[in-house]
Design a protein around this motif. Structure first.
Motif, PDB file in Angstrom:
ATOM      1  N   ALA A  83      46.306  52.982  46.955  1.00  0.00           N
ATOM      2  CA  ALA A  83      45.978  51.661  47.652  1.00  0.00           C
ATOM      3  C   ALA A  83      46.156  50.766  46.697  1.00  0.00           C
ATOM      4  N   CYS A  84      46.521  49.459  47.284  1.00  0.00           N
ATOM      5  CA  CYS A  84      46.495  48.481  46.252  1.00  0.00           C
ATOM      6  C   CYS A  84      46.279  47.180  47.032  1.00  0.00           C
ATOM      7  N   GLY A  85      46.182  45.984  46.025  1.00  0.00           N
ATOM      8  CA  GLY A  85      46.123  44.578  46.571  1.00  0.00           C
ATOM      9  C   GLY A  85      47.479  43.887  46.686  1.00  0.00           C
ATOM     10  N   GLY A  86      47.383  43.029  48.004  1.00  0.00           N
ATOM     11  CA  GLY A  86      48.688  42.478  48.175  1.00  0.00           C
ATOM     12  C   GLY A  86      48.785  41.098  47.600  1.00  0.00           C
ATOM     13  N   MET A  87      49.723  40.708  46.923  1.00  0.00           N
ATOM     14  CA  MET A  87      49.817  39.526  46.157  1.00  0.00           C
ATOM     15  C   MET A  87      50.995  38.529  47.071  1.00  0.00           C
ATOM     16  N   ASN A  88      51.754  39.183  47.634  1.00  0.00           N
ATOM     17  CA  ASN A  88      52.724  38.619  48.337  1.00  0.00           C
ATOM     18  C   ASN A  88      52.118  37.644  49.792  1.00  0.00           C
ATOM     19  N   PRO A  89      52.043  36.268  49.904  1.00  0.00           N
ATOM     20  CA  PRO A  89      51.439  35.884  50.972  1.00  0.00           C
ATOM     21  C   PRO A  89      51.816  36.095  52.456  1.00  0.00           C
ATOM     22  N   PRO A 146      39.621  48.808  34.908  1.00  0.00           N
ATOM     23  CA  PRO A 146      39.024  49.027  36.131  1.00  0.00           C
ATOM     24  C   PRO A 146      38.517  47.691  36.722  1.00  0.00           C
ATOM     25  N   THR A 147      38.901  46.529  36.133  1.00  0.00           N
ATOM     26  CA  THR A 147      38.385  45.390  36.704  1.00  0.00           C
ATOM     27  C   THR A 147      39.467  44.909  37.662  1.00  0.00           C
ATOM     28  N   TYR A 148      39.090  44.394  38.630  1.00  0.00           N
ATOM     29  CA  TYR A 148      40.195  43.246  39.585  1.00  0.00           C
ATOM     30  C   TYR A 148      40.609  42.422  38.911  1.00  0.00           C
ATOM     31  N   MET A 149      41.702  41.866  39.245  1.00  0.00           N
ATOM     32  CA  MET A 149      42.077  40.575  38.359  1.00  0.00           C
ATOM     33  C   MET A 149      41.551  39.108  38.518  1.00  0.00           C
ATOM     34  N   THR A 150      41.779  38.478  37.480  1.00  0.00           N
ATOM     35  CA  THR A 150      41.138  37.187  37.647  1.00  0.00           C
ATOM     36  C   THR A 150      41.995  36.293  38.708  1.00  0.00           C
ATOM     37  N   PRO A 151      41.842  35.228  38.882  1.00  0.00           N
ATOM     38  CA  PRO A 151      42.823  34.328  39.725  1.00  0.00           C
ATOM     39  C   PRO A 151      43.883  34.068  38.883  1.00  0.00           C
ATOM     40  N   ALA A 152      43.742  33.623  37.699  1.00  0.00           N
ATOM     41  CA  ALA A 152      44.722  33.339  36.627  1.00  0.00           C
ATOM     42  C   ALA A 152      45.734  34.479  36.489  1.00  0.00           C
ATOM     43  N   GLU A 153      45.219  35.676  36.434  1.00  0.00           N
ATOM     44  CA  GLU A 153      46.037  36.805  36.094  1.00  0.00           C
ATOM     45  C   GLU A 153      47.107  37.170  37.457  1.00  0.00           C
ATOM     46  N   LEU A 154      46.229  36.953  38.644  1.00  0.00           N
ATOM     47  CA  LEU A 154      47.133  37.119  40.033  1.00  0.00           C
ATOM     48  C   LEU A 154      48.089  36.240  40.130  1.00  0.00           C
ATOM     49  N   ILE A 201      48.378  48.425  51.478  1.00  0.00           N
ATOM     50  CA  ILE A 201      47.783  47.021  51.224  1.00  0.00           C
ATOM     51  C   ILE A 201      46.305  46.933  51.466  1.00  0.00           C
ATOM     52  N   THR A 202      45.291  47.285  50.859  1.00  0.00           N
ATOM     53  CA  THR A 202      43.888  47.104  51.579  1.00  0.00           C
ATOM     54  C   THR A 202      43.056  45.970  51.457  1.00  0.00           C
ATOM     55  N   ASP A 203      43.678  44.886  50.546  1.00  0.00           N
ATOM     56  CA  ASP A 203      43.222  43.613  50.235  1.00  0.00           C
ATOM     57  C   ASP A 203      44.252  42.741  50.020  1.00  0.00           C
ATOM     58  N   MET A 204      43.769  41.289  50.290  1.00  0.00           N
ATOM     59  CA  MET A 204      44.669  40.354  49.465  1.00  0.00           C
ATOM     60  C   MET A 204      44.153  39.852  48.316  1.00  0.00           C
ATOM     61  N   ALA A 205      45.017  40.084  47.563  1.00  0.00           N
ATOM     62  CA  ALA A 205      44.632  39.557  46.037  1.00  0.00           C
ATOM     63  C   ALA A 205      45.644  38.256  45.496  1.00  0.00           C
ATOM     64  N   ILE A 206      45.005  37.008  46.197  1.00  0.00           N
ATOM     65  CA  ILE A 206      46.000  35.959  45.991  1.00  0.00           C
ATOM     66  C   ILE A 206      44.886  34.958  45.167  1.00  0.00           C
ATOM     67  N   GLY A 207      45.523  34.398  44.207  1.00  0.00           N
ATOM     68  CA  GLY A 207      44.634  33.832  43.255  1.00  0.00           C
ATOM     69  C   GLY A 207      44.001  32.579  43.687  1.00  0.00           C
ATOM     70  N   GLU A 208      44.737  31.846  44.751  1.00  0.00           N
ATOM     71  CA  GLU A 208      44.292  30.503  45.133  1.00  0.00           C
ATOM     72  C   GLU A 208      43.140  30.891  46.045  1.00  0.00           C
ATOM     73  N   GLU A 209      42.949  31.903  46.641  1.00  0.00           N
ATOM     74  CA  GLU A 209      42.066  32.087  47.755  1.00  0.00           C
ATOM     75  C   GLU A 209      41.286  33.324  47.588  1.00  0.00           C
TER      76      GLU A 209
END
Length: 272
Positions: free
Chosen positions: A113-119, A190-198, A233-241
């Protein structure tokens, strides 16, 4: 004790309890362990009982090997995996892959299970992994190389077997399951990523981000195994939002996607 000697002892322990030699290995990620419940004539072995095996600490991970038949194929499934963020070494995280290979496994299906970065992705999408970015800062092959297991400098140019990427895509089409394809960026957590990292990960080519899979695939490549990787893709990990995210939300989406995910993996197994 050498690594090889430990692996041999683990394999012997497992072989004493099963009569089959599995050709397909399944690593079942968060919330996907239920697929192992569909294995027929199962022999279940707790990680805690296997000599030299690490033991699972994460909620939602059962921590056992299930060996039996799935769609007429002989399989071994890891119900629960190990993560670097739990404090295991990279060698411990990947130890079960070594054991699978020595049991006879030629093809490994790894799920997560992972975070989606592709919009263009949405929560609940399934993504076939075409390639990965190892952003963990570590590698399970660091240290002495045991030539019997694989070469000192393994090639990773086709770590996710291209013919199997196509096979999964065709299988999904046949089942009317929409799938994405992309690059999985593996981090330690184990931290989720920061917006800058994403933003950085997306800029360098990542489509999804997660805390597993990359170490196991490196070790599988080292041992010339064929690999299929499928992410939920369990969640959206988009730095801007970025919305604050909890583990419970991730599990909830994984549960919702589970029926599609399970039917896809079962159909893929039957086509191998």
């Amino acid at each position: 004790m050498s690594h090889l000697h430990a692996i041999t002892e683990s394999v012997q322990f497992i072989k004493n309890q099963v009569s089959i030699s599995p050709q397909i290995g399944l690593i079942l990620g968060s919330g996907l362990g239920e697929l192992a419940d569909e294995i027929q004539n199962p022999v279940t072995i707790s990680y805690a009982d296997i000599p030299h095996f690490p033991v699972s600490t994460v909620e939602g991970h059962a921590g056992q090997l299930v060996i039996g038949e799935l769609h007429g194929k002989q399989v071994v499934a890891m119900q629960g995996r190990f993560h670097f963020y739990e404090g295991y070494s990279m060698q411990e995280v990947t130890y079960p892959v070594r054991v699978m290979k020595q049991l006879g496994v030629e093809t490994m299906i790894v799920t997560n299970a992972c975070g989606g970065m592709n919009p263009t992705f949405n929560p609940g999408d399934l993504m076939i992994i075409e390639d990965h970015l190892n952003m963990t800062g570590a590698n399970p092959l660091i240290g002495p190389n045991e030539q019997e297991l694989g070469p000192r400098f393994p090639d990773m140019s086709a770590a996710y077997t291209p013919a199997y990427v196509s096979l999964v895509e065709e299988t999904a089409k046949k089942l009317n399951i929409p799938v994405q394809k992309g690059v999985y960026a593996g981090i330690t957590g184990p931290t989720y990523m920061t917006p800058a990292e994403l933003k950085m990960l997306r800029a360098i080519g990542g489509d999804a981000v997660g805390m597993s899979t990359v170490p196991e695939v490196i070790v599988a490549s080292h041992m010339s195994m064929k690999v299929i990787g499928i992410s939920c893709i369990t969640d959206m990990a988009i730095g801007e939002e970025l919305e604050p995210l909890t583990h419970d939300e991730v599990v909830e989406v994984a549960n919702r996607t589970k029926p599609r995910f399970i039917s896809l993996v079962k159909e893929v197994v039957s086509s191998l």
